[in-house]
Design an enzyme around this catalytic site. Structure first.
Site, PDB file in Angstrom:
ATOM      1  CG  ASP A 103      -0.296  -0.468   2.500  1.00 25.49           C
ATOM      2  OD1 ASP A 103       0.944  -0.474   2.567  1.00 25.49           O
ATOM      3  OD2 ASP A 103      -1.019  -0.813   3.445  1.00 25.49           O
ATOM      4  CG  HIS A 137      -5.917  -2.081   8.975  1.00 27.89           C
ATOM      5  ND1 HIS A 137      -5.996  -0.873   9.637  1.00 27.89           N
ATOM      6  CD2 HIS A 137      -4.588  -2.363   8.922  1.00 27.89           C
ATOM      7  CE1 HIS A 137      -4.780  -0.462   9.936  1.00 27.89           C
ATOM      8  NE2 HIS A 137      -3.903  -1.341   9.521  1.00 27.89           N
ATOM      9  CG  ASN A 189      -9.027  -1.266  12.168  1.00 26.26           C
ATOM     10  OD1 ASN A 189      -8.149  -1.940  11.644  1.00 26.26           O
ATOM     11  ND2 ASN A 189      -9.461  -0.121  11.657  1.00 26.26           N
ATOM     12  CD  GLU A 197      -8.709   1.217   8.013  1.00 23.00           C
ATOM     13  OE1 GLU A 197      -8.731   0.266   8.811  1.00 23.00           O
ATOM     14  OE2 GLU A 197      -7.991   2.216   8.179  1.00 23.00           O
TER      15      GLU A 197
HETATM   16  C1  F6R Z   1       1.515  -1.597   6.231  1.00 22.70           C
HETATM   17  C2  F6R Z   1       0.117  -1.988   6.290  1.00 22.70           C
HETATM   18  C3  F6R Z   1      -0.662  -2.040   7.555  1.00 22.70           C
HETATM   19  C4  F6R Z   1       0.146  -2.481   8.775  1.00 22.70           C
HETATM   20  C5  F6R Z   1      -0.722  -2.480  10.032  1.00 22.70           C
HETATM   21  C6  F6R Z   1       0.072  -2.836  11.264  1.00 22.70           C
HETATM   22  O1  F6R Z   1       2.004  -1.669   4.890  1.00 22.70           O
HETATM   23  O2  F6R Z   1      -0.430  -2.261   5.273  1.00 22.70           O
HETATM   24  O3  F6R Z   1      -1.744  -2.909   7.384  1.00 22.70           O
HETATM   25  O4  F6R Z   1       0.669  -3.747   8.549  1.00 22.70           O
HETATM   26  O5  F6R Z   1      -1.296  -1.220  10.208  1.00 22.70           O
HETATM   27  O6  F6R Z   1       1.028  -1.851  11.488  1.00 22.70           O
HETATM   28  P1  F6R Z   1       2.162  -2.046  12.604  1.00 22.70           P
HETATM   29  O7  F6R Z   1       3.021  -3.162  12.150  1.00 22.70           O
HETATM   30  O8  F6R Z   1       2.903  -0.723  12.598  1.00 22.70           O
HETATM   31  O9  F6R Z   1       1.458  -2.324  13.874  1.00 22.70           O
END
Ligand code: F6R
Length: 265
Positions: free
Chosen positions: A65, A136, A134, A141
């Protein structure tokens, strides 16, 4: 799902690197997540590159992303992040480290183009994933369509708040992102989801033992026959069947490595 529970985040990184390395050795297409969770795995892969000669020269990479509105030079763009934390420290050709174009004035076209590029590359082999509090994955989301392709997503307030730790203020966190859709993610050969810490325990419990539901986008990985989770004991603390998951790993037959398939297959 294969659920590998480790005592510490460092052990999570070693196991995850073991799995990714099997793909690296065959010059595969790597799907890379950003965020804090995979950084330790990237560090372990960098160490293996430097000390053990693990070469990424034959690999291609696609990011999961990218924020809309941040230039590649912005220190919080995922383009920048993945170079700073990983790809600038290994021998992958920078030209084959791809990410969605967050500056395209028509982001929906950038999304279509990105999805097509992944397909034309032959598809992602191992897709590294983190999970949001959450539920995702990528920036899909809650209430995301389960079969969507790469697309534009509006960030949930929880995600904006969670990610504000990387920015000077919460107002600077972009409100929209380009993300591989859940359908795009499900096309990969092996989803590899990493999670550490108590903060992820509820999301992990919902994705593994909850219903398949767009309310927990990570639960879409229940539909993939090769999903592997590598999580630490804290992230596993909300699971009911940890004894069984440990038993599955401990009783893995000698001929089997992952999901009953040889790792090098
Ligand atoms: C990152 C992404 C997000 C993260 C998620 C967890 O490319 O797509 O889905 O993997 O928000 O983030 P962390 O690892 O910082 O807790």
């Amino acid at each position: 799902m294969e659920i590998l529970i480790r005592d510490t985040p460092d052990e999570v990184a070693v196991t995850a690197a073991d799995i990714v390395a099997t793909y690296v050795r065959r010059g595969a297409v790597l799907g890379l997540a950003t965020g804090s969770t995979p950084v330790a795995t990237y560090q372990e892969l960098i160490r293996r590159h430097r000390e053990e000669g693990l070469s990424f020269a034959g690999c291609t990479a696609y990011l999961l992303d990218e924020y809309i509105g941040l230039s590649p030079e912005h220190e919080q763009s995922y383009y920048r992040f993945i170079r700073d934390e990983f790809t600038a420290h290994i021998d992958i050709d920078d030209a084959v480290v791809h990410s969605p174009d967050g500056l395209n004035p028509k982001p929906w076209l950038a999304a279509e183009k990105y999805d097509a590029a992944i397909r034309e590359s032959g598809g992602i082999s191992v897709q590294i994933l983190g999970i949001g509090t959450n539920g995702h994955i990528g920036f899909n989301e809650p209430a995301s369509p389960l079969k969507a392709r790469t697309r534009v997503e509006t960030l949930h307030a929880q995600t904006v708040s969670d990610n504000s730790r990387f920015f000077d203020s919460i107002e600077e966190v972009p409100t929209h992102a380009l993300t591989q859709g859940l359908g795009t993610i499900l096309d990969c050969e092996q989803p590899l989801l990493l999670a550490t810490g108590f903060g992820k325990a509820d999301a992990i419990a919902a994705m593994v033992e909850g219903p398949l539901s767009a309310s927990c986008p990570a639960s879409a990985l229940q539909m993939h026959d090769r999903t592997t989770l590598v999580i630490d004991a804290d992230a596993a603390s909300g699971l009911v069947r940890t004894d069984y998951y440990r038993h599955v790993e401990e009783s893995r037959p000698a001929w089997s490595a992952v999901d009953g398939r040889p790792v090098e297959a």
